[in-house]
Design a protein around this motif. Structure first.
Motif, mmCIF file in Angstrom:
data_model
loop_
_atom_site.group_PDB
_atom_site.id
_atom_site.type_symbol
_atom_site.label_atom_id
_atom_site.label_comp_id
_atom_site.label_asym_id
_atom_site.label_seq_id
_atom_site.Cartn_x
_atom_site.Cartn_y
_atom_site.Cartn_z
ATOM 1 N N ARG A 253 0.826 -1.326 -0.132
ATOM 2 C CA ARG A 253 0.080 0.002 -0.007
ATOM 3 C C ARG A 253 0.939 1.121 0.172
ATOM 4 O O ARG A 253 1.983 1.013 0.809
ATOM 5 C CB ARG A 253 -1.028 0.008 1.269
ATOM 6 N N CYS B 227 0.615 5.572 0.368
ATOM 7 C CA CYS B 227 -0.281 6.730 0.400
ATOM 8 C C CYS B 227 0.308 7.764 -0.152
ATOM 9 O O CYS B 227 1.312 8.006 -0.514
ATOM 10 C CB CYS B 227 -0.009 7.117 2.051
ATOM 11 N N SER C 76 -3.688 4.689 -1.998
ATOM 12 C CA SER C 76 -4.400 5.303 -1.064
ATOM 13 C C SER C 76 -4.184 6.777 -1.107
ATOM 14 O O SER C 76 -3.379 7.200 -0.436
ATOM 15 C CB SER C 76 -4.168 4.790 0.416
ATOM 16 N N ARG D 20 -5.255 6.812 8.425
ATOM 17 C CA ARG D 20 -5.168 6.281 7.001
ATOM 18 C C ARG D 20 -4.083 5.453 6.864
ATOM 19 O O ARG D 20 -4.150 4.274 6.522
ATOM 20 C CB ARG D 20 -5.581 7.499 6.203
ATOM 21 N N ALA E 131 -4.081 1.209 6.623
ATOM 22 C CA ALA E 131 -3.728 0.433 5.578
ATOM 23 C C ALA E 131 -2.000 -0.011 5.554
ATOM 24 O O ALA E 131 -1.593 -0.771 4.602
ATOM 25 C CB ALA E 131 -3.750 1.299 4.263
ATOM 26 N N ILE F 257 -7.548 1.770 -2.235
ATOM 27 C CA ILE F 257 -8.346 2.194 -1.160
ATOM 28 C C ILE F 257 -8.527 3.541 -0.867
ATOM 29 O O ILE F 257 -7.709 4.401 -1.240
ATOM 30 C CB ILE F 257 -7.509 1.695 0.179
ATOM 31 N N GLY G 287 -11.933 2.259 4.948
ATOM 32 C CA GLY G 287 -11.344 2.174 3.612
ATOM 33 C C GLY G 287 -12.042 1.364 2.770
ATOM 34 O O GLY G 287 -11.847 0.124 2.567
#
Length: 632
Positions: A119, A121, A145, A159, A163, A244, A256
Motif C-alpha cells: 500500500r 499513501c 490510497s 489512514r 492500510a 483504497i 477504507g
C-alpha cells in the motif's frame, strides 16, 4: 465503447442489462484489453457480502489507460494541466509522454522495494505528478490510497496506519487559491506515529523549505533520474485490489473502501463514455480533486481508459477572480464541464458578469456531482453556462459505487431540474420503508437501496470485512443500502432527498457527525457535543455543533476559535463547524441517547414539529437550546 444514442435505445439496453446482466456486462467488458478473458462473469451474494466480477481474467488497468492508445493516439493530449497561477503556462502530457512518465515513476517505486500488493499513501497537490503516481502504483500492482490535501496530520496517520502503507508520496507544498499548504510538514507530523512507512518521496512544487530525513526522505526529481522508462505492466487478477479510498461513516473511524481492478475499470470507462456522450478529440474538465472518488473515476481512470483528453486544474474556481473557471473553459476550449453544486452556487454569488464575459461556446455537455443540485442553481447553470443548449447530467453516485449510478445520459434522457432521473444500465435501484419492505410504483419515497451487483461496487472495507457488511448490507436483507433517502416521481424519475444516517454532505463531501464530535470532544474545555447538518446556501449543508462547555467565565468567541482549531488539527479544515452553540445540556432519552432529530430541527429553524419531548431526561433543555439558537 458502445454508446447509447436515443431514449428508445436506453430503454432496450436497460431491459437487457436487468434481464441478462452477465451477457450485457460481458459485451461491455470485451471493449477493453485483457491478457486473459474471464472464466465467469459474475458470482455474488449480498449477505456475506461476496461479489466477484470477471473471475479468472488477467489484465493491467494502465495498459487500458495508456499502452493501448499509443499506436494510434500517442501524440494526443492525455492530460492538460492548468496551474493555480493564471500567469503560468499550462502543461500538456500526450499519451506517449504520460506513458513514459508512469513507467519511469513505477521503476522508482520498484527501486524503493514497493511490490505488488504493497500500500502506498499519496498526499499531493493537483499536479500531473499526482496522476502519474496513481497510475505508477497501478502499473506495478501496488495499492494506492490517495488522501485529500486538506486533511490534518492525525487524519493522515489514521489512514496510513489502517492500510499499513509502506511508502508515502508527497510534495513540499500545494497552492490552493491564495493559500499555500505545507504538505511535507503535515506528513512529517503524521509519520511520528506510523511505523510501517519506510520511504517518503517528495516532489518540489512550491519551493518551500522542508526537512528531509536521511535514509527515509527522497526527492522525486533525483529518483526519476536513476531509472529508465522500460516497465512492463504487472499482470493482475480482475479481483486484485486497485485502490483504497477512505470515506467518513456514522462512526468516528474513517473506513477504507476497496475497489478492484477489472470491474472498476469497466464501470468507470463505460459510465464516462455514455453519461457525458464523450466524442474523440473533446476536452473533458472535471473540477474535482483526485483525493476524492470523483477525481479517481472521472479525471484519471474513466477518461484515460477511453483515450480522452482530461483537464486537471490545480486552483479554485474563484481565484484570482470569480471569472477564473470560465477563463479556463475558454482557454482550453472545454467541451464537457463536470463540477459541483457548491461551486455553481458560489459562482452565482458573484453575479452574471464574470460568466457572461467569457466565451463558453465550446461547451456541449454540463455535469453536476457530489450532492443534489437545487433548482435555482440548475437554471443558472443551464442559462448562463450552457446557454440553454447543453444537457445537464445531474449524477448520483458514491465512493462505494465506484462510478455513476443514477443519471441522465447526455442527449438521451429528458432532464428535470434537481432530479438524477433514471438508473444507468446495469443499476437496479429499489426504495424501501424503515422495515425493509420494497415500495412499488411511482409517486413514492423511501430509503434508496440497490438490489443487484454492478461491476464498480466496493468489495470490502480494508482490513475489516465485518464493517462493510454492517454498514452497507445488514440494514436491509439482500440489499446494498446507500444511506440516502429518495423520491420516485410519477414519471419514475429519482430525486435524492439527503442522508438518512448520521452523515452530513458538506460541499459534496461526506463527513460523519461522530468524527466531528470526537474531534470537538478532544478540546480540554468540552464535556460533550452533538453535531447535525443544516441547510447552507453555498455548501448545501453546513455543520452545526451543540457543545456543553461549562466554563462561563471564558471568552465565548475565543472558545469557539479554540474548538475550530482543534477540529482542524484532528480532521482538517474541511470538517470545521459553521456554527457552534454553547449549551448547558443536550436532549437525551432516558437511556442516554442524544436526540439529534430534535437538534436538526432546531438547527433548521423548524421548531413547529419537535414531537413529544416529555419523555426526555430533561425536557427543559430543549427550551433553553431553542432560545439560545434564536440569538445566533
Amino acid at each position: 465503447m458502445m454508446q447509447i444514442n436515443s431514449f428508445d435505445e436506453y430503454q432496450k439496453t436497460y431491459k437487457l442489462s436487468v434481464e441478462q446482466p452477465e451477457e450485457f456486462w460481458s459485451g461491455i467488458a470485451s471493449t477493453f484489453k485483457w491478457r486473459k478473458k474471464w472464466d465467469k462473469v459474475l458470482s455474488w451474494n449480498f449477505s456475506e457480502p461476496n461479489v466477484k466480477w470477471f473471475e479468472g481474467a488477467k489484465l493491467n488497468i494502465t495498459e487500458n489507460c495508456l499502452d493501448r492508445h499509443l499506436a494510434e493516439n500517442g501524440d494526443k493530449p492525455a492530460i492538460i494541466w492548468e496551474s493555480n497561477d493564471p500567469e503560468k503556462d499550462s502543461i500538456t502530457l500526450t499519451y506517449k509522454i504520460l506513458h513514459e512518465q508512469v513507467c519511469r515513476f513505477a521503476n522508482v517505486l520498484k527501486k524503493n522495494q514497493v511490490k505488488k500488493g504493497d500500500r502506498v499513501c499519496i498526499y499531493m497537490p493537483m499536479v500531473p505528478e499526482l496522476a502519474v503516481a496513481v497510475l505508477a502504483c497501478a502499473r506495478i500492482g501496488a495499492v494506492h490510497s490517495v488522501v485529500f490535501g486538506g486533511f490534518s496530520a492525525k487524519s493522515i496517520a489514521d489512514r496510513i496506519n489502517d492500510a499499513s502503507c509502506k511508502l508515502v508520496i508527497t510534495a513540499d507544498g500545494a497552492y490552493r487559491g491564495a493559500k499555500q499548504i505545507q504538505l511535507k510538514e503535515v506528513i512529517d507530523d503524521a509519520l511520528i506515529g506510523c511505523p510501517s512507512v519506510e520511504k517518503v518521496i517528495v516532489l518540489t512544487h512550491t519551493r518551500t523549505p522542508v526537512s528531509m530525513l536521511k535514509g527515509r526522505d527522497l526527492w522525486f526529481e533525483d529518483e526519476i533520474k536513476l531509472v529508465d522508462t522500460d516497465c512492463p505492466a504487472q499482470e493482475m487478477d480482475a479481483e486484485d485490489m486497485l485502490f483504497i479510498l477512505y470515506t467518513s461513516g456514522s462512526t468516528g473511524k474513517p473506513k477504507g473502501v476497496v475497489h478492484t481492478v477489472g470491474g472498476y475499470m469497466v464501470y468507470a470507462g463505460y459510465t464516462f463514455s455514455n453519461v457525458f456522450n464523450y466524442q474523440p478529440e473533446e476536452v473533458f474538465f472535471c473540477t474535482a480533486d483526485i483525493g476524492w472518488i470523483t477525481g479517481h473515476s472521472y479525471i484519471v481512470y474513466g477518461p484515460l481508459s477511453q483515450g480522452a483528453t482530461t483537464l486537471m486544474f490545480e486552483g479554485v474556481p474563484t481565484y484570482p477572480t470569480p471569472a477564473r473557471l470560465w477563463e479556463v473553459v475558454d482557454k482550453h476550449k472545454v467541451n464537457i464541464l463536470y463540477t459541483a453544486p457548491t461551486a455553481i452556487r458560489s459562482l452565482m454569488g458573484f453575479g452574471d458578469e464574470p460568466v457572461d464575459g467569457a466565451d463558453l461556446s465550446s461547451l456541449r455537455v454540463l455535469g453536476s456531482v457530489g450532492e443534489p443540485i437545487n433548482e435555482e442553481a440548475w437554471h443558472w447553470f443551464d442559462e448562463h453556462v450552457g446557454k440553454k443548449k447543453c444537457p445537464i447530467v445531474d449524477t448520483w453516485w458514491q465512493t462505494e459505487t465506484g462510478g455513476l449510478m443514477i443519471s441522465p445520459i447526455a442527449f438521451v434522457t429528458p432532464t428535470k431540474p434537481s432530479y438524477a432521473t433514471l438508473p444507468l444500465p446495469g443499476v437496479q435501484p429499489v426504495l424501501v420503508d424503515e422495515q425493509g419492505n420494497v415500495i412499488e410504483g411511482n409517486g413514492v419515497s423511501g430509503n434508496l437501496c440497490i438490489k443487484f451487483p454492478w461491476p464498480g461496487m466496493l468489495r470490502t472495507t480494508y482490513g475489516d470485512h465485518q464493517r462493510c457488511k454492517l454498514t452497507y448490507f445488514s440494514t436491509y436483507e439482500n440489499l446494498y443500502f446507500t444511506g440516502d433517502g429518495c423520491l420516485r416521481d410519477e414519471d419514475g424519475y429519482y430525486r435524492i432527498t439527503g442522508r438518512v444516517d448520521d452523515v452530513i454532505n458538506v460541499s459534496g463531501h461526506r463527513i460523519g457527525t461522530a468524527e466531528v464530535e470526537n474531534a470537538i470532544n478532544m478540546h480540554a474545555g468540552v464535556v460533550e457535543s452533538a453535531v447535525v447538518g443544516y441547510p447552507h446556501e453555498v455548501k448545501g449543508q453546513g455543520i452545526y455543533a451543540f457543545v456543553i462547555f461549562p466554563n462561563p467565565h471564558s471568552d465565548a468567541d475565543l472558545s469557539r476559535k479554540d474548538i475550530l482549531q482543534t477540529v482542524t488539527r484532528v480532521i482538517g479544515a474541511i470538517a470545521k463547524p459553521d456554527k457552534i452553540l454553547f449549551v448547558s445540556g443536550l436532549p437525551k432519552t432516558r437511556s442516554g441517547k442524544i436526540m439529534r432529530r430534535i437538534l436538526r430541527k432546531i438547527a433548521e429553524g423548524d421548531i413547529s414539529n419537535l414531537g413529544d419531548i416529555s419523555t426526555l431526561q430533561d425536557p427543559a433543555v430543549v427550551e433553553e437550546i431553542i432560545e439560545k439558537a434564536k440569538q445566533v
